[in-house]
Scaffold this active site. Structure first.
Site, PDB file in Angstrom:
ATOM      1  CB  CYS A   1      -0.885   0.105   1.032  1.00 11.50           C
ATOM      2  SG  CYS A   1      -2.262  -1.198   1.130  1.00 11.50           S
ATOM      3  CE1 TYR A   2       6.920   0.678   0.981  1.00 12.30           C
ATOM      4  CE2 TYR A   2       5.658  -0.712   2.502  1.00 12.30           C
ATOM      5  CZ  TYR A   2       6.627  -0.556   1.536  1.00 12.30           C
ATOM      6  OH  TYR A   2       8.030  -1.784   1.188  1.00 12.30           O
TER       7      TYR A   2
END
Length: 386
Positions: free
Chosen positions: A162-163
């Site tokens: 997600c990052y």
């Protein structure tokens, strides 16, 4: 030298599901215990999500009565109203078919949002994804579909979770600083829904309630001739690992026989709450203007909504207002968690709202969380006009 995001644009698949549709479909799956069925209701209802997009269209049959005339698809058998378990290969083949469409559409929309940039101006393409693999990859597809120069430098940031938008944007900034006339196209696209699974494990049920499909693209450059619209100036980046949440325990992304398997512990929001101030401290300490009560001096926040509870914890820990988290909550509500693309959707909202407001400059802090537990952060300035 200042480097900017000059334009942001997003794209989602045509098929959109109400969260209640997906909830009701999951609740009736035969492998769930009564306790899990009750958990599904509470988890989905408390998710903060109203709708999610998916490249899987066949689940629209889930709320129909059992019909023996409808053939089973890859993911759903309408005759038995049962979710199927495609192999990892079958899921990845769908990714290879559908993901390029989202990468290319988001890229085209970002170029349309910045008409001063011609396809011949693009010097670098960076693609980001953790939900599938193929080669030649999506960065190749974008170059071919947009008829970019064959000498365009291509990079792919894969399987970071997600990052991952942050490493990609940091790369783009470095390319522009090294080559002042560079114009970099950064595209995140995720097909999280193709890895949906149903099991009695609460972490799996939570993951099934959150993830969705979507793509977003940014045009990054240090050029000063790209119009007078609002833009985001990169000021600083920071990355850190929390002292707890080590390795595979609390947040991880693994390849299984029936798709990729998300490990998303219920402890993640508490871990983030306990360590978010410490994660932000090094980056904010480098800003002399933010040394005194730094959170209150940052007007805009783009927090990756790994889930509703994560946003709640961040808001409370940093003493932010509900309004400051509105863009993050709206993206969660309307699109769900699209992994790496999600924070780009939120930045797009900030950029669009800045174009409609009179404030010339506002600070913005963006954050995302992922496997490890990794925290990625970016400090930016929203610049309105030239």
């Amino acid at each position: 030298m200042s480097v900017y995001i000059h334009a942001l644009a997003s794209a989602i698949p045509e098929t959109v599901y109400d969260q209640s549709e997906l909830r009701d479909m999951v609740k009736i799956q035969p492998q769930l215990t009564r306790l899990s069925q009750r958990l599904v209701g509470s988890i989905y209802n408390a998710s903060g999500i109203d709708r999610r997009a998916s490249v899987i269209s066949e689940l629209k049959q889930a709320n129909l009565s059992a019909d023996q005339s409808l053939p089973a698809g890859l993911f759903y058998d309408p005759a038995e109203r049962r979710l199927l378990e495609p192999s990892t290969r079958e899921r990845n083949e769908l990714y290879a078919e559908e993901a390029p469409k989202l990468f290319i559409e988001a890229a085209r929309r970002s170029l349309a949002a910045c008409p001063e940039v011609q396809t011949s101006d693009i010097t670098h393409v960076i693609t980001v994804s953790c939900t599938g693999f193929y080669a030649p990859g999506p960065e190749y597809d974008v170059v071919r579909a947009l008829d970019l120069a064959p000498t365009t430098q291509r990079f792919h940031v894969g399987f970071m979770g997600c990052y991952a938008a942050f490493p990609a944007l940091r790369m783009a900034k470095a390319f522009c600083e090294a080559q002042p006339d560079a114009t970099v196209l950064v595209i995140c696209a995720e097909l999280c829904s193709i890895h949906m699974r149903v099991a009695n494990d609460p972490d799996t049920l939570i993951a099934s309630s959150l993830f969705a499909d979507g793509a977003a693209a940014a045009i990054v450059s240090a050029r000063t001739d790209l119009g007078h619209r609002a833009k985001l100036r990169f000021d600083d980046f920071e990355t850190t690992l929390t002292p707890v949440g080590i390795g595979q325990k609390d947040m991880a992304w693994r390849i299984g026989d029936q798709g990729f398997e998300m490990v998303l512990s219920t402890y993640v929001p508490d871990i983030i709450e306990a360590h978010i101030q410490g994660a932000l401290a090094p980056m904010l300490a480098r800003e002399s203007a933010l040394t005194d009560a730094p959170y209150s001096q940052i007007e805009r926040w783009a927090i990756h909504p790994g889930g509703r509870s994560i946003l709640d914890k961040v808001e409370a820990s940093l003493e932010l207002s509900a309004e400051q988290l509105t863009p993050s909550r709206e993206v969660l509500r309307d699109y769900g968690n699209m992994s790496s693309a999600t924070v780009m959707f939120i930045l797009e909202q900030h950029l669009n709202s800045a174009a409609e407001q009179s404030q010339p400059h506002q600070r913005l802090c963006a954050m995302a969380f992922g496997p490890g537990l990794t925290v990625e952060m970016g400090l930016m300035t929203v610049c309105r006009g030239s």
